[in-house]
Design a protein around this motif. Structure first.
Motif, PDB file in Angstrom:
ATOM      1  N   THR A 145      16.714   2.261 -38.180  1.00 31.80           N
ATOM      2  CA  THR A 145      16.356   1.299 -39.211  1.00 31.80           C
ATOM      3  C   THR A 145      17.591   0.722 -39.900  1.00 31.80           C
ATOM      4  O   THR A 145      17.642  -0.459 -40.193  1.00 31.80           O
ATOM      5  N   GLU A 146      18.589   1.553 -40.120  1.00 29.02           N
ATOM      6  CA  GLU A 146      19.727   1.134 -40.929  1.00 29.02           C
ATOM      7  C   GLU A 146      21.043   1.442 -40.223  1.00 29.02           C
ATOM      8  O   GLU A 146      21.620   2.507 -40.404  1.00 29.02           O
ATOM      9  N   ALA A 149      23.794   2.785 -42.554  1.00 33.75           N
ATOM     10  CA  ALA A 149      23.655   4.170 -43.008  1.00 33.75           C
ATOM     11  C   ALA A 149      24.012   5.142 -41.881  1.00 33.75           C
ATOM     12  O   ALA A 149      24.652   6.184 -42.104  1.00 33.75           O
ATOM     13  N   GLU A 152      27.725   5.263 -41.662  1.00 29.76           N
ATOM     14  CA  GLU A 152      28.264   6.056 -42.780  1.00 29.76           C
ATOM     15  C   GLU A 152      28.138   7.554 -42.481  1.00 29.76           C
ATOM     16  O   GLU A 152      29.067   8.332 -42.710  1.00 29.76           O
ATOM     17  N   ALA A 153      26.982   7.946 -41.956  1.00 32.83           N
ATOM     18  CA  ALA A 153      26.755   9.364 -41.650  1.00 32.83           C
ATOM     19  C   ALA A 153      27.698   9.842 -40.544  1.00 32.83           C
ATOM     20  O   ALA A 153      28.314  10.907 -40.648  1.00 32.83           O
ATOM     21  N   ALA A 157      30.725  12.324 -41.421  1.00 28.14           N
ATOM     22  CA  ALA A 157      30.690  13.681 -40.876  1.00 28.14           C
ATOM     23  C   ALA A 157      31.973  13.966 -40.087  1.00 28.14           C
ATOM     24  O   ALA A 157      32.560  15.051 -40.180  1.00 28.14           O
ATOM     25  N   VAL A 180      28.430  18.903 -32.542  1.00 29.43           N
ATOM     26  CA  VAL A 180      27.966  18.490 -33.865  1.00 29.43           C
ATOM     27  C   VAL A 180      27.651  16.991 -33.874  1.00 29.43           C
ATOM     28  O   VAL A 180      26.620  16.551 -34.380  1.00 29.43           O
ATOM     29  N   GLN A 183      24.489  16.073 -31.806  1.00 27.56           N
ATOM     30  CA  GLN A 183      23.282  16.417 -32.572  1.00 27.56           C
ATOM     31  C   GLN A 183      22.989  15.336 -33.618  1.00 27.56           C
ATOM     32  O   GLN A 183      21.856  14.885 -33.786  1.00 27.56           O
ATOM     33  N   LEU A 184      24.043  14.908 -34.318  1.00 25.62           N
ATOM     34  CA  LEU A 184      23.886  13.877 -35.346  1.00 25.62           C
ATOM     35  C   LEU A 184      23.407  12.560 -34.747  1.00 25.62           C
ATOM     36  O   LEU A 184      22.538  11.895 -35.308  1.00 25.62           O
ATOM     37  N   VAL A 187      19.780  12.750 -34.062  1.00 27.14           N
ATOM     38  CA  VAL A 187      18.944  12.695 -35.257  1.00 27.14           C
ATOM     39  C   VAL A 187      18.876  11.270 -35.803  1.00 27.14           C
ATOM     40  O   VAL A 187      17.837  10.812 -36.274  1.00 27.14           O
ATOM     41  N   LEU A 188      19.990  10.551 -35.718  1.00 30.99           N
ATOM     42  CA  LEU A 188      20.058   9.222 -36.344  1.00 30.99           C
ATOM     43  C   LEU A 188      19.521   8.111 -35.447  1.00 30.99           C
ATOM     44  O   LEU A 188      19.009   7.110 -35.932  1.00 30.99           O
TER      45      LEU A 188
END
Lengths: 205, 205
Positions: A145-146, A149, A152-153, A157, A180, A183-184, A187-188
């Motif tokens: 969606t973003e 964002a 940024e994540a 990280a 790591v 995985q991120l 999720v995103l």
């Protein structure tokens, strides 16, 4: 006495970088001159001042990952793999950069502020990654969606892991960077429903 | 000569912290003694060595946000607001902590490594937040697949903003922390389908 062998600017920068990183901002110029096999006055003649030397040897440069992101997602490789490749490239870049930032911070230069980059490197990378993710989203290859964002994540990280590892060693950023980050990413970003097999208008590289 | 007024340990730590943060690890003890209105020998008598003083004045402590997270999500406040509250609390903590980490790094102590915290602060916060998010997920108040990855993204983004702002000033972490974090929370956590109106076993505070 025979004329001393000429040292290159690159050799000067490399010697200065090594000494400043090992000893911090108060490292004596004499140690850098000695490493180069020249006298301290000869070194000063070449570089002007200690601050000028520190600045050019440790100066932050624009993140090289920007060039990887600029063409946008390639068609022939999974989005996750491409993203991971760019982020791990940036991880290696940060590992080189961060120690210098710590030295510059307590130099007479007053830290990275003195270096006048047009766009601060962390901002440039977030912008580059946001554009890349927006293109991946528009092509239907990922659902997110973003993009801003997510950028940024991911950047945050990654930077935090590099900063923390520099501050406290590997126990401050435990685990494997690649695992790591993967995985991120998962999720995103969820893979798009239409998995990018539709023809693209522009030719991807 | 009358007996000099006794300075407290807290006053010593505060004076040392201020001087080390302003001048870096090479700050002279004399400046700290002067600020306290005592002699340098009197200061050394109290603290042992400069390194010991630096260590106790700048030592990282466990993140205070851990205590906020420990009881788990409260029933009477939206998850997003609670999370934002804990993260902004941690932002304030990091703003205090980060400058000291930069000083310690080039001290004779060899950085935060010398400080022997059982759990490194960034690891402790990720663990605390992962537990909190897991409880929010189990109560049905949020949908998120990987609490650990969400904690990594939120802690990382926050730490990176604090590190970047310390390195390069506010242009290195543009925008408002709160707005950036709220956006990230919304991307990472979607409100649960059953919005937490079911009775809880334990009494929430």
């Amino acid at each position: 006495m025979s004329r001393p062998p000429r040292v290159t600017d690159l050799q000067i920068d490399e010697a200065a970088r090594a000494v400043f990183l090992a000893q911090g901002p108060s490292a004596p110029l004499q140690d850098i001159a000695k490493r180069l096999g020249i006298s301290q006055p000869a070194l000063l003649h070449r570089v002007g001042t200690k601050e000028a030397l520190m600045s050019r040897a440790l100066r932050p440069v624009p993140p090289t990952a920007l060039a990887l992101l600029e063409p946008g997602p390639r068609d022939n490789t999974p989005i996750e793999d491409q993203l991971l490749e760019a982020l791990l490239h940036h991880r290696d870049f940060l590992r080189q950069l961060v120690p210098g930032l710590f030295v510059l911070h307590y130099s007479a230069l007053g830290g990275a502020r003195a270096l006048h980059l047009d766009t601060p490197p962390p901002v440039a990378l977030r912008e580059g990654l946001t554009k890349w993710l927006t293109r991946a989203k528009r092509s239907g290859r990922v659902a997110l969606t973003e993009p801003r964002a997510a950028a940024e994540a991911l950047c945050g990280a990654l930077e935090a892991r590099c900063f923390n590892a520099h501050v406290g060693g590997s126990t401050y950023a435990p685990g494997d960077d690649k695992a790591v980050l993967r995985q991120l990413i998962r999720v995103l970003l969820t893979p798009g429903e239409a998995p990018a097999r539709k023809p693209q208008k522009r030719t991807a590289r």
